[in-house]
Scaffold this motif. Structure first.
Motif, mmCIF file in Angstrom:
data_model
loop_
_atom_site.group_PDB
_atom_site.id
_atom_site.type_symbol
_atom_site.label_atom_id
_atom_site.label_comp_id
_atom_site.label_asym_id
_atom_site.label_seq_id
_atom_site.Cartn_x
_atom_site.Cartn_y
_atom_site.Cartn_z
ATOM 1 N N ALA A 88 40.851 38.031 42.937
ATOM 2 C CA ALA A 88 41.797 38.821 42.791
ATOM 3 C C ALA A 88 41.711 39.879 41.864
ATOM 4 O O ALA A 88 41.755 41.123 42.334
ATOM 5 C CB ALA A 88 43.256 38.385 42.834
ATOM 6 N N ALA A 89 41.347 39.552 40.583
ATOM 7 C CA ALA A 89 41.423 40.533 39.444
ATOM 8 C C ALA A 89 40.248 41.441 39.719
ATOM 9 O O ALA A 89 40.072 42.591 39.498
ATOM 10 C CB ALA A 89 41.496 39.754 38.236
ATOM 11 N N SER A 90 39.129 40.861 40.277
ATOM 12 C CA SER A 90 37.737 41.380 40.294
ATOM 13 C C SER A 90 38.020 42.561 41.609
ATOM 14 O O SER A 90 36.991 43.402 41.398
ATOM 15 C CB SER A 90 36.517 40.545 40.691
ATOM 16 O OG SER A 90 36.923 39.805 42.021
ATOM 17 N N TRP A 91 38.624 42.163 42.604
ATOM 18 C CA TRP A 91 38.730 43.114 43.804
ATOM 19 C C TRP A 91 39.588 44.360 43.523
ATOM 20 O O TRP A 91 39.714 45.164 44.359
ATOM 21 C CB TRP A 91 39.092 42.275 44.842
ATOM 22 C CG TRP A 91 38.574 42.941 46.250
ATOM 23 C CD1 TRP A 91 39.199 43.354 47.102
ATOM 24 C CD2 TRP A 91 37.287 43.060 46.656
ATOM 25 N NE1 TRP A 91 38.647 43.878 48.169
ATOM 26 C CE2 TRP A 91 37.243 43.526 47.963
ATOM 27 C CE3 TRP A 91 35.998 42.765 45.973
ATOM 28 C CZ2 TRP A 91 36.103 43.938 48.767
ATOM 29 C CZ3 TRP A 91 34.973 42.862 46.727
ATOM 30 C CH2 TRP A 91 34.753 43.522 48.095
ATOM 31 N N THR A 92 40.577 44.356 42.627
ATOM 32 C CA THR A 92 41.621 45.445 42.209
ATOM 33 C C THR A 92 40.906 46.631 42.136
ATOM 34 O O THR A 92 39.744 46.970 41.500
ATOM 35 C CB THR A 92 42.492 44.996 41.516
ATOM 36 O OG1 THR A 92 43.456 46.099 41.500
ATOM 37 C CG2 THR A 92 41.965 44.962 40.112
ATOM 38 N N ASP A 93 41.368 47.827 42.548
ATOM 39 C CA ASP A 93 40.974 48.972 42.156
ATOM 40 C C ASP A 93 41.562 49.814 40.929
ATOM 41 O O ASP A 93 40.935 50.717 40.146
ATOM 42 C CB ASP A 93 41.067 50.188 43.214
ATOM 43 C CG ASP A 93 40.398 49.784 44.586
ATOM 44 O OD1 ASP A 93 39.156 49.312 44.346
ATOM 45 O OD2 ASP A 93 40.669 50.084 45.699
ATOM 46 N N ASN A 94 42.441 49.058 40.364
ATOM 47 C CA ASN A 94 43.124 49.392 39.118
ATOM 48 C C ASN A 94 42.174 48.811 37.962
ATOM 49 O O ASN A 94 42.255 47.674 37.490
ATOM 50 C CB ASN A 94 44.561 48.543 38.871
ATOM 51 C CG ASN A 94 45.102 49.288 37.834
ATOM 52 O OD1 ASN A 94 44.949 49.390 36.622
ATOM 53 N ND2 ASN A 94 46.493 49.521 38.020
ATOM 54 N N THR A 95 41.529 49.833 37.289
ATOM 55 C CA THR A 95 40.561 49.322 36.113
ATOM 56 C C THR A 95 41.385 48.851 34.868
ATOM 57 O O THR A 95 40.841 47.658 34.486
ATOM 58 C CB THR A 95 39.612 50.718 35.708
ATOM 59 O OG1 THR A 95 40.780 51.433 35.329
ATOM 60 C CG2 THR A 95 38.839 51.037 36.781
ATOM 61 N N ASP A 96 42.397 49.115 34.850
ATOM 62 C CA ASP A 96 43.325 48.540 33.551
ATOM 63 C C ASP A 96 43.317 46.969 33.860
ATOM 64 O O ASP A 96 43.413 46.030 32.928
ATOM 65 C CB ASP A 96 44.532 49.476 33.124
ATOM 66 C CG ASP A 96 44.099 50.634 32.413
ATOM 67 O OD1 ASP A 96 42.902 50.739 31.979
ATOM 68 O OD2 ASP A 96 44.915 51.413 32.399
ATOM 69 N N VAL A 97 43.983 46.826 35.089
ATOM 70 C CA VAL A 97 44.574 45.321 35.281
ATOM 71 C C VAL A 97 43.068 44.646 35.446
ATOM 72 O O VAL A 97 43.196 43.420 34.947
ATOM 73 C CB VAL A 97 44.894 45.276 37.030
ATOM 74 C CG1 VAL A 97 45.109 43.873 37.563
ATOM 75 C CG2 VAL A 97 46.372 46.045 36.862
ATOM 76 N N GLN A 98 41.710 45.151 36.051
ATOM 77 C CA GLN A 98 40.649 44.379 35.934
ATOM 78 C C GLN A 98 40.108 43.994 34.752
ATOM 79 O O GLN A 98 39.863 42.843 34.267
ATOM 80 C CB GLN A 98 39.713 45.058 36.781
ATOM 81 C CG GLN A 98 38.409 44.053 36.959
ATOM 82 C CD GLN A 98 37.250 45.167 37.905
ATOM 83 O OE1 GLN A 98 36.733 45.693 37.258
ATOM 84 N NE2 GLN A 98 37.299 45.020 39.172
ATOM 85 N N ALA A 99 40.506 44.928 33.722
ATOM 86 C CA ALA A 99 39.718 44.976 32.262
ATOM 87 C C ALA A 99 40.806 43.906 31.612
ATOM 88 O O ALA A 99 40.367 43.102 30.755
ATOM 89 C CB ALA A 99 39.676 46.080 31.704
#
Length: 237
Positions: free
Chosen positions: A155-166
Motif C-alpha cells: 500500500a505504501a509503495s503504490w501511493t502517489d504521495n511521495t512523503d507518505v511513501q518515503a
C-alpha cells in the motif's frame, strides 16, 4: 495491462525519487526508536523482526543447499525454521548464524537503497521477499502476519504521495536497524537468567566450539555496526 503501462510501472519501481525532508527522516527515526523502547508497541512490532530473523534462516539454508521444510511464526513473536541436510559443517553454521544478524543486514541494505534514492524499489523488493517467505510459512498466524506486513508495504509503495511513501520506507529501515540490537540484548538476559541452551548462540557453540557468549558478541557487533553505518546513510552523513 498494455506494454506502455508495464513500462511505466517498471520505470516507477527502478527510478529514483527525491530525498524526503530531513525533518521527516528524523521524525520517523524517533518514531522507530520509540517503537523499540516502548514495550507495549514493541510486543507487536517485534513480529517484523521475527519475520526477518526466520527469513534469514530460511534463505541461507536454501543458499547452502539444505532442504527447507517450513517456517512457523508464533503469537509470542518466537519462530522456528526447519531445514534438512548435513547436521554439521559450514552450511549448518551459516544457517544458524543468519537469524540474529539478518534484520540488521536487511536494514543496512535498505539504508543503502534509500541513500541511492531508490525508495520505491526498496518497498517492492520488500514485498517480493515477503511473498517468497509466505510460500514457506506452515501455520495460520505466520501466514497472516506476513500477509498483513506485505499488504502494508505494498500500500505504501503504490501511493502517489511521495512523503507518505518515503516516510514509510524510512520508518521501516530505521526500525530494522534499531530493532536488530534489542533481540541480542534480550537473548543475553535470557541466557543469564534461564540458560536458554537451545538458543542460536548455544547451537553455534555446539557446532563450532566457539563460546556462546562469543557468538552473542558477534551478533551485537554486527547489529551495532549496521545501525551506525545505516544511520549515517539515512542521514546522509
Amino acid at each position: 495491462m498494455d506494454i506502455s503501462s508495464l513500462d511505466d510501472v517498471w520505470h516507477r519501481v527502478t527510478g529514483v525519487q527525491p530525498d524526503p525532508p530531513r525533518n521527516l527522516v528524523l521524525a520517523v527515526g524517533a518514531a522507530a526508536l520509540l517503537t523499540v523502547l516502548w514495550r507495549p508497541v514493541w510486543r507487536i512490532a517485534r513480529n517484523t523482526v521475527t519475520i526477518a530473523h526466520e527469513g534469514g534462516h530460511a534463505a541461507v539454508a536454501l543458499l547452502c543447499g539444505r532442504r527447507l521444510s517450513g517456517v512457523r511464526l508464533h503469537h509470542d513473536t518466537s519462530g522456528v525454521t526447519v531445514s534438512y541436510g548435513k547436521p554439521r559443517g559450514l552450511g549448518m553454521v551459516l544457517t544458524v548464524m543468519a537469524g540474529y544478524i539478518t534484520p540488521s543486514l536487511v536494514g543496512l541494505g535498505g539504508a543503502w537503497l534509500l541513500a541511492a534514492k531508490h525508495i520505491t524499489l526498496l518497498l517492492w523488493a520488500s514485498v517480493l521477499l515477503l511473498a517468497l517467505l509466505l510460500i514457506s510459512i506452515r501455520n495460520f498466524y505466520g501466514g497472516l502476519t506476513v500477509v498483513l506486513t506485505g499488504g502494508a508495504v505494498f500500500a505504501a509503495s503504490w501511493t502517489d504521495n511521495t512523503d507518505v511513501q518515503a516516510g514509510f520506507a524510512y520508518l521501516m529501515v530505521w526500525f530494522l536497524l534499531l530493532a536488530g540490537v534489542k533481540p541480542v540484548l534480550e537473548l543475553g538476559r535470557t541466557r543469564a537468567r534461564t540458560g536458554a541452551r537451545d538458543s542460536d548462540a548455544d547451537q553455534l557453540h555446539r557446532l563450532t566450539g566457539f563460546p556462546a557468549g562469543g557468538w552473542l558478541f558477534v551478533f551485537a557487533l554486527v547489529a551495532l555496526g549496521c545501525a551506525v553505518a545505516g544511520g549515517r546513510w539515512l542521514l546522509h552523513v
